[in-house]
Design a protein around this motif. Structure first.
Motif, PDB file in Angstrom:
ATOM      1  N   SER A  91       0.892  -1.195  -0.022  1.00  0.00           N
ATOM      2  CA  SER A  91      -0.092   0.108   0.001  1.00  0.00           C
ATOM      3  C   SER A  91       0.772   1.222   0.015  1.00  0.00           C
ATOM      4  O   SER A  91       2.139   1.106   0.337  1.00  0.00           O
ATOM      5  N   SER A 104      -5.928  -1.661   3.085  1.00  0.00           N
ATOM      6  CA  SER A 104      -6.465  -2.463   2.277  1.00  0.00           C
ATOM      7  C   SER A 104      -7.200  -1.627   1.095  1.00  0.00           C
ATOM      8  O   SER A 104      -7.783  -2.209   0.182  1.00  0.00           O
ATOM      9  N   THR A 175      -7.227 -12.043   6.411  1.00  0.00           N
ATOM     10  CA  THR A 175      -8.436 -11.705   6.005  1.00  0.00           C
ATOM     11  C   THR A 175      -9.631 -12.259   6.860  1.00  0.00           C
ATOM     12  O   THR A 175     -10.603 -11.562   7.241  1.00  0.00           O
ATOM     13  N   GLU A 314      -8.567  -8.069   2.580  1.00  0.00           N
ATOM     14  CA  GLU A 314      -7.460  -8.163   3.607  1.00  0.00           C
ATOM     15  C   GLU A 314      -7.519  -7.744   4.664  1.00  0.00           C
ATOM     16  O   GLU A 314      -6.989  -7.199   5.637  1.00  0.00           O
TER      17      GLU A 314
END
Ligand SMILES: [Zn+2]
Ligand SMILES: [Zn+2]
Length: 370
Positions: A91, A104, A175, A314
């Motif tokens: 990210s 996410s 997750t 996620e």
């Protein structure tokens, strides 16, 4: 100085992965080289290998890696050679969602995780002929004995958890657990139903027990998974093929409908079953990735009873905060990752993939003899 690694290369969508020698170039200032000890196989790898995710080929997949830092770029400050790390998704750490702790949903998620290159368009890996291979899959491409990652997605592990088994924390297990602990946040005594008892669903069950849910229903047609689900915290386990109206059966088991549902399959029929299992009010989180567009018809009248359908990527958790928490829970015996895992030597990749496809293993982890 170039280094060589053994990697599983996807040459053509739908073709078997091939073990090849690849070369890894000098690190950029923000990059980190990780010697992979173990890498989990996630269904998203299989979806991508079949052409269902737009990563360009040839490419190296793998996105549940963990290992030891062997080299750091000149601008790296938080990691050092010898650190044990688990790799999360990448990210940008700068956009609005990243800065408010929700990476996410990073504005650059697709490019950073599925683009196959660094941000500047260069590739990190080359094959034996010197031709470019796409990498950077989820910021790691860890179906390889060496992975080039960045500080953004490498998370230091406590030294006393087994590094070779830790990779699945970075995707599948985060997750399932993140969806329960970070998104649904059940109060103690809640009821929850989990559809699909793969690694994501099993992590959701372990997290539901951590959250002190008192009714935890696991659903999967694969009966080989039922005992494990009970051991991890499920209070009831159901085979969907035994019930004509599965939603009604779950509503009965949960005293009028579940407070929460986690749907880890992604097909329309299972999403609809999950919604029909809810009480009023209730929240269903859908997590299963199916390739391409996946329209689902929802009865608006059903939603009016205070019911929510949400999707989660996620676990909606920041790996830098959440993965160390999961490692601590693992060490305390409350998140027993090892019970889900079967290890395969990396050279037995095909056996591992077969075991994943057949549902014989909950989580296959490829280990490296290094
Ligand atoms: Zn971002
Ligand atoms: Zn994954």
């Amino acid at each position: 100085m170039s280094r060589t690694a053994t990697a599983a290369v996807l040459r053509t969508y739908g073709a078997p992965l091939q073990l090849e020698h690849v070369s890894v170039p000098d690190l950029r200032p923000d990059e980190v080289l990780v010697r992979i000890r173990g890498v989990g196989i996630c269904h998203t790898d299989l979806t991508a290998a079949a052409g269902g995710v737009p990563i360009p080929v040839p490419a190296v997949l793998g996105h549940e890696g963990a290992g030891i830092v062997t080299e750091v770029g000149t601008a790296v400050t938080r990691l050092a050679v010898g650190d044990a790390v688990v790799l999360g998704f990448d990210s940008c750490r700068q956009c609005r969602n990243c800065t408010r702790g929700r990476p996410s949903y990073c504005a650059r998620f697709a490019g950073l995780n599925y683009g196959g290159t660094r941000s500047d368009g260069t590739t990190v890996l080359q094959d034996a002929n010197g031709d470019a291979l796409h990498g950077n899959w989820f910021g790691q491409s860890s179906f390889s004995s060496l992975a080039v990652v960045t500080e953004r997605n490498a998370v230091r592990l406590p030294s006393d958890v087994p590094v070779a088994l830790a990779g699945p924390l970075g995707c599948g297990l985060a997750t399932g657990a993140g969806t329960v602990l970070r998104v649904l946040r059940p109060e103690p005594d809640s009821s929850i139903v989990v559809f699909g008892l793969g690694a994501v669903g099993m992590a959701a069950i372990m997290a539901a027990r951590i959250a002190e849910c008192t009714t935890i229903v696991g659903i999967d047609p694969n009966r080989r998974r039922h005992d494990l689900a009970r051991e991890l915290g499920a209070t009831e386990v159901v085979s969907p093929d035994e019930h004509d109206d599965l939603g009604r059966h779950v509503r009965r088991l949960t005293g009028g409908g579940a407070d929460f549902a986690v749907e880890a399959v992604g097909t329309e029929s299972v999403v609809r079953q999950a919604l029909s299992s809810l009480g009023s009010p209730g929240v269903c989180a859908t997590l299963g990735l199916q390739a391409g567009r996946n329209p689902i018809t929802v009865d608006q009248t059903h939603l009016l009873g205070g019911r929510t359908l949400t999707g989660v990527i996620e676990g909606d958790a920041d790996p830098h905060r959440f993965l160390p928490e999961l490692a601590d829970l693992w060490r305390d015996g409350r998140f027993p990752v090892e019970k889900l895992v079967r290890t395969f030597d990396f050279t037995k990749l095909d056996d591992a993939l077969d075991a994943v496809r057949s549902g014989e293993v909950v989580k296959a982890v490829l280990t490296f003899d290094n």
